[in-house]
Design an enzyme around this catalytic site. Sequence first.
Site, PDB file in Angstrom:
ATOM      1  N   ARG A 133     -41.767   8.339 -24.127  1.00 22.61           N
ATOM      2  CA  ARG A 133     -40.795   8.566 -23.199  1.00 22.61           C
ATOM      3  C   ARG A 133     -39.135   8.220 -23.491  1.00 22.61           C
ATOM      4  O   ARG A 133     -39.388   7.064 -23.701  1.00 22.61           O
ATOM      5  CB  ARG A 133     -41.465   8.662 -21.932  1.00 22.61           C
ATOM      6  CG  ARG A 133     -42.659   9.373 -21.701  1.00 22.61           C
ATOM      7  CD  ARG A 133     -42.922   9.240 -20.141  1.00 22.61           C
ATOM      8  NE  ARG A 133     -44.352   9.976 -19.948  1.00 22.61           N
ATOM      9  CZ  ARG A 133     -45.086   9.990 -18.978  1.00 22.61           C
ATOM     10  NH1 ARG A 133     -44.436   9.382 -17.829  1.00 22.61           N
ATOM     11  NH2 ARG A 133     -45.911  10.710 -18.886  1.00 22.61           N
ATOM     12  N   GLU A 180     -46.557   3.420  -8.500  1.00 23.09           N
ATOM     13  CA  GLU A 180     -47.477   4.567  -9.158  1.00 23.09           C
ATOM     14  C   GLU A 180     -48.366   4.206 -10.472  1.00 23.09           C
ATOM     15  O   GLU A 180     -47.645   3.743 -11.430  1.00 23.09           O
ATOM     16  CB  GLU A 180     -46.494   5.834  -9.563  1.00 23.09           C
ATOM     17  CG  GLU A 180     -47.423   6.957 -10.230  1.00 23.09           C
ATOM     18  CD  GLU A 180     -46.318   7.960 -11.095  1.00 23.09           C
ATOM     19  OE1 GLU A 180     -45.433   8.088 -10.194  1.00 23.09           O
ATOM     20  OE2 GLU A 180     -46.934   9.016 -11.674  1.00 23.09           O
ATOM     21  N   ARG A 213     -49.468   0.156 -17.124  1.00 18.69           N
ATOM     22  CA  ARG A 213     -49.235  -0.218 -15.434  1.00 18.69           C
ATOM     23  C   ARG A 213     -50.528  -0.841 -14.980  1.00 18.69           C
ATOM     24  O   ARG A 213     -50.575  -1.686 -13.991  1.00 18.69           O
ATOM     25  CB  ARG A 213     -48.940   0.967 -14.537  1.00 18.69           C
ATOM     26  CG  ARG A 213     -47.472   1.477 -15.180  1.00 18.69           C
ATOM     27  CD  ARG A 213     -46.858   2.614 -14.433  1.00 18.69           C
ATOM     28  NE  ARG A 213     -45.387   2.772 -14.753  1.00 18.69           N
ATOM     29  CZ  ARG A 213     -44.733   3.702 -14.291  1.00 18.69           C
ATOM     30  NH1 ARG A 213     -45.093   4.293 -13.146  1.00 18.69           N
ATOM     31  NH2 ARG A 213     -43.513   3.700 -14.503  1.00 18.69           N
ATOM     32  N   ARG A 270     -41.909  -0.008 -17.379  1.00 15.77           N
ATOM     33  CA  ARG A 270     -41.390   1.537 -17.933  1.00 15.77           C
ATOM     34  C   ARG A 270     -40.903   0.980 -19.166  1.00 15.77           C
ATOM     35  O   ARG A 270     -39.777   0.579 -19.408  1.00 15.77           O
ATOM     36  CB  ARG A 270     -40.150   1.681 -16.781  1.00 15.77           C
ATOM     37  CG  ARG A 270     -39.717   3.033 -17.045  1.00 15.77           C
ATOM     38  CD  ARG A 270     -38.591   3.522 -15.992  1.00 15.77           C
ATOM     39  NE  ARG A 270     -39.044   3.518 -14.633  1.00 15.77           N
ATOM     40  CZ  ARG A 270     -39.473   4.512 -14.198  1.00 15.77           C
ATOM     41  NH1 ARG A 270     -39.595   5.584 -14.893  1.00 15.77           N
ATOM     42  NH2 ARG A 270     -39.914   4.371 -12.994  1.00 15.77           N
ATOM     43  N   SER A 297     -51.447   9.781 -11.547  1.00 15.79           N
ATOM     44  CA  SER A 297     -51.036  11.126 -10.752  1.00 15.79           C
ATOM     45  C   SER A 297     -51.833  12.180 -11.343  1.00 15.79           C
ATOM     46  O   SER A 297     -52.070  12.284 -12.538  1.00 15.79           O
ATOM     47  CB  SER A 297     -49.530  11.162 -11.438  1.00 15.79           C
ATOM     48  OG  SER A 297     -48.959  12.318 -11.043  1.00 15.79           O
TER      49      SER A 297
END
Length: 424
Positions: A261, A348, A389, A276, A351
């Site tokens: 990403r 988070e 994460r 991130r 998801s």
Amino acid sequence: MLDIKLIRNEPERVREALRRRGEHAESALDKLLELDRSRREVLVEVEDKRSLRNAVSEQIAQAKKAKEDASDKIAAMRQVGEEIKQLDARLKEIEAALEEELLQVPNLPEPSAPAGGEEDSVVMHHWGEPRKFSFTPLDHLEIAEKHDLIDMERGARTSGSRFAYLKGDLVFLQFALVQFALQKLASKGFRPAIVPVLVRDEAMYGTGFFPTDLQQVYHIEADGLNLVGTSEVPLAALHMDEILDEGDLPVRYVGYSTCFRREAGAAGKDTRGIFRVHQFDKVEMFSFCAPEKSPEEHDFMRSIEEEILQELGLPYRAVNIAAGDLGAPAAKKYDLEAWLPSQERYREVTSCSNCTDYQARRLKVRAKGEKGGPYLLHTLNGTVVAVGRTIIAIMENYQTEDGLIEVPAALRPFLPTRTTVLGI
RNA sequence: GGAGGGGUGGCGGAGUCUGGUUGAUCGCACCGGUCUUGAAAACCGGCAGGCCGCAAGGUCUCGCGGGUUCGAAUCCCGCCCCCUCCGCCA
């Protein structure tokens, strides 16, 4: 992509639903309706002319067979052919414009997704108690630095910011998590898959990441390929243009891949450690199911995610994401957020989204069987383990005062018998 | 990278040279029916999708996109993909 027929027949319902996302849909919908109207107008015209040409062409064939002269008919059809060509060009223009508009309209949120933006998301429930520390807990990077487990500096030197080297026992922890996740999902009927991480634009459009998230994606210009940000993309595209057998539903996969990403627009956000980063690994579940079963399937996916966090002993809360915070293809989304002691808040870690028929319409994934058909399926995706994460959450929640990590029992069968920092 | 061959309905496989009621012969698979105590076999019927339309019907699709033609699965050009052989390589 939405069904143009739905927009045509129930524009008010569409408008209302998009408002719940906070979309100002008025002008786009009016434009869509106008394009749809002119498309059908031109279509009827061109098809009439084609019909005429087909009929006369047949007469010409008969005439030739009978050795009769057909030059007047041929001349007339030459004229009609020109008209068809022009109308066709116009039709294509209209259809391209319609397609372009339609691609930008996000999915309609389910009624049970809260209206509004990020702040309107609803916490559904909590599980587990945040641990009380007798010492000041460190964040994952501080723990890592004690044992040289994460190397951000050299990652940056090699590849730039937001790239890391993961080293030592964290590598074993990563593969333990992956193995744990794959086995659990396989036991629940998800077929494991290792997927291509470079995909054509088609797959990006089909899953709804293009055109909305173009700037988030690494694009390989020379080959016209894109690095996927999630294995959802290749998993969804797996049955592109196929008509599945209704009896095989639901068709479930668990994919493992590295994800890429660009994190454009996230400058300055979560810059510390590996929370991130541009590259991470993820185990992802994906389901193609009958339309009427998708809410049930969605809850099933969330229950799997919860089961995993519970077995890992990570305190979390479940959130029903507000309509305005949904990805373009999603109609409803649940996030699970794990407690991070260093930040003293929930972040988070998984998801899962119900994309209803939004992706299936673009990808043309259908089924047929007793209910008839072919009809569009519903697609759902969910994080099983976002490795980075989850590693952060385990490191922080299971840290000891002397800097070790007491890994949860569920992972131990998948770890080496002796490690230096994992407390076994 | 070099040389050849090929992409047709769920599958197999015709049709392409020689353009014309061919969206496509045939077989298998599948679904319904007859027969049978039941099944098999046999026989009869059905069986790819998109779009427009209340419907009747029309139209498009033979990998994708263009072109030639009154008319293209069939001829021409470009692209994508698959296979075989050679080279290179984890």
